[in-house]
Motif scaffolding. Structure first.
Motif, PDB file in Angstrom:
ATOM      1  N   GLU A   1       0.842  -1.197   0.000  1.00  0.00           N
ATOM      2  CA  GLU A   1       0.000   0.000   0.000  1.00  0.00           C
ATOM      3  C   GLU A   1       0.878   1.249   0.000  1.00  0.00           C
ATOM      4  O   GLU A   1       1.821   1.360   0.793  1.00  0.00           O
ATOM      5  CB  GLU A   1      -0.910   0.022   1.231  1.00  0.00           C
ATOM      6  CG  GLU A   1      -2.023  -1.006   1.191  1.00  0.00           C
ATOM      7  CD  GLU A   1      -2.980  -0.840   2.368  1.00  0.00           C
ATOM      8  OE1 GLU A   1      -2.664  -0.023   3.270  1.00  0.00           O
ATOM      9  OE2 GLU A   1      -4.019  -1.513   2.369  1.00  0.00           O
ATOM     10  N   ARG A   2       0.567   2.164  -0.901  1.00  0.00           N
ATOM     11  CA  ARG A   2       1.338   3.396  -0.984  1.00  0.00           C
ATOM     12  C   ARG A   2       0.666   4.485  -0.157  1.00  0.00           C
ATOM     13  O   ARG A   2      -0.527   4.761  -0.305  1.00  0.00           O
ATOM     14  CB  ARG A   2       1.461   3.850  -2.437  1.00  0.00           C
ATOM     15  CG  ARG A   2       2.444   5.002  -2.624  1.00  0.00           C
ATOM     16  CD  ARG A   2       2.558   5.407  -4.071  1.00  0.00           C
ATOM     17  NE  ARG A   2       1.335   6.063  -4.550  1.00  0.00           N
ATOM     18  CZ  ARG A   2       1.213   6.571  -5.765  1.00  0.00           C
ATOM     19  NH1 ARG A   2       2.189   6.468  -6.636  1.00  0.00           N
ATOM     20  NH2 ARG A   2       0.083   7.162  -6.129  1.00  0.00           N
ATOM     21  N   HIS A   3       1.461   5.077   0.725  1.00  0.00           N
ATOM     22  CA  HIS A   3       0.987   6.208   1.526  1.00  0.00           C
ATOM     23  C   HIS A   3       1.799   7.455   1.145  1.00  0.00           C
ATOM     24  O   HIS A   3       2.737   7.365   0.341  1.00  0.00           O
ATOM     25  CB  HIS A   3       1.128   5.898   3.019  1.00  0.00           C
ATOM     26  CG  HIS A   3       0.317   4.709   3.458  1.00  0.00           C
ATOM     27  ND1 HIS A   3      -1.009   4.801   3.809  1.00  0.00           N
ATOM     28  CD2 HIS A   3       0.657   3.393   3.567  1.00  0.00           C
ATOM     29  CE1 HIS A   3      -1.458   3.596   4.137  1.00  0.00           C
ATOM     30  NE2 HIS A   3      -0.466   2.723   3.996  1.00  0.00           N
ATOM     31  N   ALA A   4       1.460   8.559   1.722  1.00  0.00           N
ATOM     32  CA  ALA A   4       2.103   9.823   1.339  1.00  0.00           C
ATOM     33  C   ALA A   4       3.610   9.792   1.572  1.00  0.00           C
ATOM     34  O   ALA A   4       4.389  10.326   0.764  1.00  0.00           O
ATOM     35  CB  ALA A   4       1.476  10.983   2.117  1.00  0.00           C
ATOM     36  N   ASP A   5       4.039   9.173   2.670  1.00  0.00           N
ATOM     37  CA  ASP A   5       5.455   9.225   3.018  1.00  0.00           C
ATOM     38  C   ASP A   5       6.116   7.851   3.136  1.00  0.00           C
ATOM     39  O   ASP A   5       7.279   7.746   3.508  1.00  0.00           O
ATOM     40  CB  ASP A   5       5.642   9.979   4.339  1.00  0.00           C
ATOM     41  CG  ASP A   5       4.837   9.341   5.472  1.00  0.00           C
ATOM     42  OD1 ASP A   5       3.986   8.462   5.173  1.00  0.00           O
ATOM     43  OD2 ASP A   5       5.050   9.710   6.628  1.00  0.00           O
ATOM     44  N   HIS A   6       5.369   6.786   2.853  1.00  0.00           N
ATOM     45  CA  HIS A   6       5.972   5.454   2.930  1.00  0.00           C
ATOM     46  C   HIS A   6       5.107   4.427   2.187  1.00  0.00           C
ATOM     47  O   HIS A   6       3.967   4.715   1.817  1.00  0.00           O
ATOM     48  CB  HIS A   6       6.145   5.023   4.384  1.00  0.00           C
ATOM     49  CG  HIS A   6       4.848   4.720   5.082  1.00  0.00           C
ATOM     50  ND1 HIS A   6       3.988   5.709   5.525  1.00  0.00           N
ATOM     51  CD2 HIS A   6       4.252   3.520   5.383  1.00  0.00           C
ATOM     52  CE1 HIS A   6       2.934   5.147   6.087  1.00  0.00           C
ATOM     53  NE2 HIS A   6       3.056   3.825   6.013  1.00  0.00           N
ATOM     54  N   THR A   7       5.693   3.247   2.003  1.00  0.00           N
ATOM     55  CA  THR A   7       4.970   2.108   1.435  1.00  0.00           C
ATOM     56  C   THR A   7       4.886   1.017   2.499  1.00  0.00           C
ATOM     57  O   THR A   7       5.897   0.686   3.133  1.00  0.00           O
ATOM     58  CB  THR A   7       5.681   1.552   0.188  1.00  0.00           C
ATOM     59  OG1 THR A   7       5.752   2.587  -0.807  1.00  0.00           O
ATOM     60  CG2 THR A   7       4.943   0.358  -0.374  1.00  0.00           C
TER      61      THR A   7
ATOM     62  N   GLN B   1      -3.410  -1.759  -8.550  1.00  0.00           N
ATOM     63  CA  GLN B   1      -4.716  -1.126  -8.684  1.00  0.00           C
ATOM     64  C   GLN B   1      -4.606   0.051  -9.654  1.00  0.00           C
ATOM     65  O   GLN B   1      -3.553   0.681  -9.780  1.00  0.00           O
ATOM     66  CB  GLN B   1      -5.200  -0.622  -7.318  1.00  0.00           C
ATOM     67  CG  GLN B   1      -5.402  -1.723  -6.287  1.00  0.00           C
ATOM     68  CD  GLN B   1      -6.520  -2.670  -6.677  1.00  0.00           C
ATOM     69  OE1 GLN B   1      -7.628  -2.237  -6.972  1.00  0.00           O
ATOM     70  NE2 GLN B   1      -6.233  -3.959  -6.665  1.00  0.00           N
ATOM     71  N   LEU B   2      -5.705   0.340 -10.331  1.00  0.00           N
ATOM     72  CA  LEU B   2      -5.676   1.408 -11.321  1.00  0.00           C
ATOM     73  C   LEU B   2      -5.360   2.764 -10.713  1.00  0.00           C
ATOM     74  O   LEU B   2      -4.766   3.631 -11.372  1.00  0.00           O
ATOM     75  CB  LEU B   2      -7.023   1.471 -12.061  1.00  0.00           C
ATOM     76  CG  LEU B   2      -7.318   0.294 -13.001  1.00  0.00           C
ATOM     77  CD1 LEU B   2      -8.715   0.441 -13.594  1.00  0.00           C
ATOM     78  CD2 LEU B   2      -6.278   0.217 -14.112  1.00  0.00           C
ATOM     79  N   ASP B   3      -5.738   2.968  -9.461  1.00  0.00           N
ATOM     80  CA  ASP B   3      -5.476   4.275  -8.850  1.00  0.00           C
ATOM     81  C   ASP B   3      -4.071   4.384  -8.273  1.00  0.00           C
ATOM     82  O   ASP B   3      -3.680   5.437  -7.745  1.00  0.00           O
ATOM     83  CB  ASP B   3      -6.511   4.582  -7.769  1.00  0.00           C
ATOM     84  CG  ASP B   3      -6.487   3.578  -6.616  1.00  0.00           C
ATOM     85  OD1 ASP B   3      -5.603   2.685  -6.613  1.00  0.00           O
ATOM     86  OD2 ASP B   3      -7.355   3.681  -5.728  1.00  0.00           O
ATOM     87  N   GLY B   4      -3.289   3.319  -8.356  1.00  0.00           N
ATOM     88  CA  GLY B   4      -1.903   3.378  -7.911  1.00  0.00           C
ATOM     89  C   GLY B   4      -1.699   3.339  -6.410  1.00  0.00           C
ATOM     90  O   GLY B   4      -0.568   3.514  -5.937  1.00  0.00           O
ATOM     91  N   THR B   5      -2.756   3.061  -5.628  1.00  0.00           N
ATOM     92  CA  THR B   5      -2.612   3.073  -4.169  1.00  0.00           C
ATOM     93  C   THR B   5      -2.198   1.724  -3.601  1.00  0.00           C
ATOM     94  O   THR B   5      -1.721   1.642  -2.473  1.00  0.00           O
ATOM     95  CB  THR B   5      -3.937   3.490  -3.512  1.00  0.00           C
ATOM     96  OG1 THR B   5      -4.964   2.562  -3.879  1.00  0.00           O
ATOM     97  CG2 THR B   5      -4.325   4.895  -3.947  1.00  0.00           C
ATOM     98  N   ARG B   6      -2.382   0.646  -4.372  1.00  0.00           N
ATOM     99  CA  ARG B   6      -2.081  -0.684  -3.849  1.00  0.00           C
ATOM    100  C   ARG B   6      -1.680  -1.616  -4.986  1.00  0.00           C
ATOM    101  O   ARG B   6      -2.121  -1.459  -6.128  1.00  0.00           O
ATOM    102  CB  ARG B   6      -3.295  -1.265  -3.134  1.00  0.00           C
ATOM    103  CG  ARG B   6      -2.976  -2.460  -2.232  1.00  0.00           C
ATOM    104  CD  ARG B   6      -4.248  -3.127  -1.747  1.00  0.00           C
ATOM    105  NE  ARG B   6      -4.812  -4.020  -2.760  1.00  0.00           N
ATOM    106  CZ  ARG B   6      -6.064  -4.457  -2.775  1.00  0.00           C
ATOM    107  NH1 ARG B   6      -6.912  -4.034  -1.852  1.00  0.00           N
ATOM    108  NH2 ARG B   6      -6.479  -5.279  -3.725  1.00  0.00           N
TER     109      ARG B   6
END
Length: 369
Positions: A97-103, A284-289
């Motif tokens: 999972e991609r977060h603002a400051d880390h994965t 995921q298409l939105d790039g968040t996961r």
């Protein structure tokens, strides 16, 4: 240690066996007739079993015949065995999972339900032991396989009607179950001679309060086993073909079989011991996961031997040679035995009917055991 007693399970009491297993929290999976073949599916009632069903198998052929017989296990096997329930055809190993400051990474171990597998054959139990050796007894245990394996209860049934494609007697893996089960059954006309193979299996049989099997019933089961051995006409020339196969890497038969082989991978899909796989990312298409997925692969696919812009086994003859020499040869170096358990599935489900025993005989000649 004394041998467990032989008990007799009347045919009309099979439902009690299923109920006892369900009462202990197991979800029963058993053989059923669907779309012209025998497959394993959720089994709640004994009436779902394939009563009166026979299978007719040959290289590239599979047919079901039905009659009025009371037997429910008088067939050899279908395309499906134990493997899909333990080594999943496709599963997510972890998620990122991609977060603002880390994965952040998450492990995704399966929530495995306890399964009672009804009707496992001796060849599938031998294959299970090989899968265990690969996934559980190496330096690094596969936690996904292990999670499913620890929740498995096995009710084996001795094979009484081997198919024309079976050769488990020559590999030493059947047709009667000898190890790896919780309960084993030998089906007779009037019911089943039952024996326990584990403390769990003994506990289930004790709950059923069965009578001892008579001497006549035990003799019938023994004769049936002997007839099943005699019925097998195919064989491998030896249980260890390592040296003779690797001495024949340039044999012209590799080219001949490649002219027929489609490189479709059917043989490896139905093989109960094959464990090749590949891994890929599914974002995921939105790039968040992104999911990191493992799924079955085959040494017959072009991508299986792709590395750094090169396909190592670019021709079918090299792929078939890799499969056969690994399965029957170099498995001895890894696991101390051949990777073939004589189930014959690769013969039956090959679209062009390639016969492994025929190819081995042509390549190896009359190698003695």
């Amino acid at each position: 240690m004394t041998e467990p007693p032989f008990l007799f399970l009347p045919r009309e009491c099979f439902q009690a066996l299923l109920a006892t297993l369900a009462g202990q929290g197991f979800h029963c999976k058993g053989p059923q007739l669907h779309d012209g073949s025998i497959v394993y599916a959720e089994l709640a009632e004994a009436s779902q079993l394939p009563r009166g069903v026979r299978d007719r198998q040959a290289p590239g052929e599979y047919r079901i015949e039905t009659g009025a017989d009371a037997r429910c296990f008088a067939w050899a096997n279908g395309a499906q065995g134990l493997k899909p329930y333990l080594f999943a055809p496709q599963e997510v190993l972890w998620q990122a999972e991609r977060h603002a400051d880390h994965t952040q990474f998450h492990e995704t171990l399966p929530q495995a339900r306890p399964i009672a597998f009804i009707g496992a054959r001796a060849c599938d139990l031998a294959a299970l032991a090989l899968q265990d050796a690969h996934f559980l007894q190496q330096d690094y245990v596969d936690p996904y396989y292990a999670r499913r394996r620890e929740n498995l209860f096995i009710v084996a049934v001795d094979c009484s009607h081997p198919a024309a494609t079976c050769f488990c007697a020559s590999t030493g893996d059947g047709p009667a179950a000898s190890a790896g089960y919780d309960i084993a059954l030998a089906e007779l006309e009037e019911g089943y001679v039952a024996r326990a193979g584990s403390a769990r299996g003994q506990g289930v049989l004790e709950q059923l309060a069965l009578d001892p099997a008579s001497a006549a019933q035990q003799d019938s089961a023994t004769r049936q086993h002997q007839q099943a051995v005699s019925a097998q006409t195919r064989r491998l020339p030896s249980r260890n073909l390592h040296d003779v196969l690797f001495a024949q890497l340039e044999h012209p038969r590799w080219e001949e079989v490649a002219e027929r082989c489609l490189s479709c991978g059917n043989c490896t899909s139905v093989c109960p011991t094959c464990f090749c796989h590949h891994e890929l990312e599914q974002p995921q298409l939105d790039g968040t996961r992104s999911d990191h997925v493992r799924e079955w692969d085959s040494c017959f696919t072009q991508g299986h031997s792709y590395i750094h812009g090169i396909v190592v086994r670019s021709e079918t003859k090299f792929r078939y040679r890799q499969w056969l020499t690994h399965k029957l040869g170099s498995w001895h170096e890894q696991y101390g035995r051949s990777g073939c358990v004589g189930c014959g599935r690769c013969l039956t489900w090959c679209p062009v009917g390639i016969d492994l025993t025929e190819e081995v005989a042509a390549i190896c000649g009359d190698a003695n055991e």
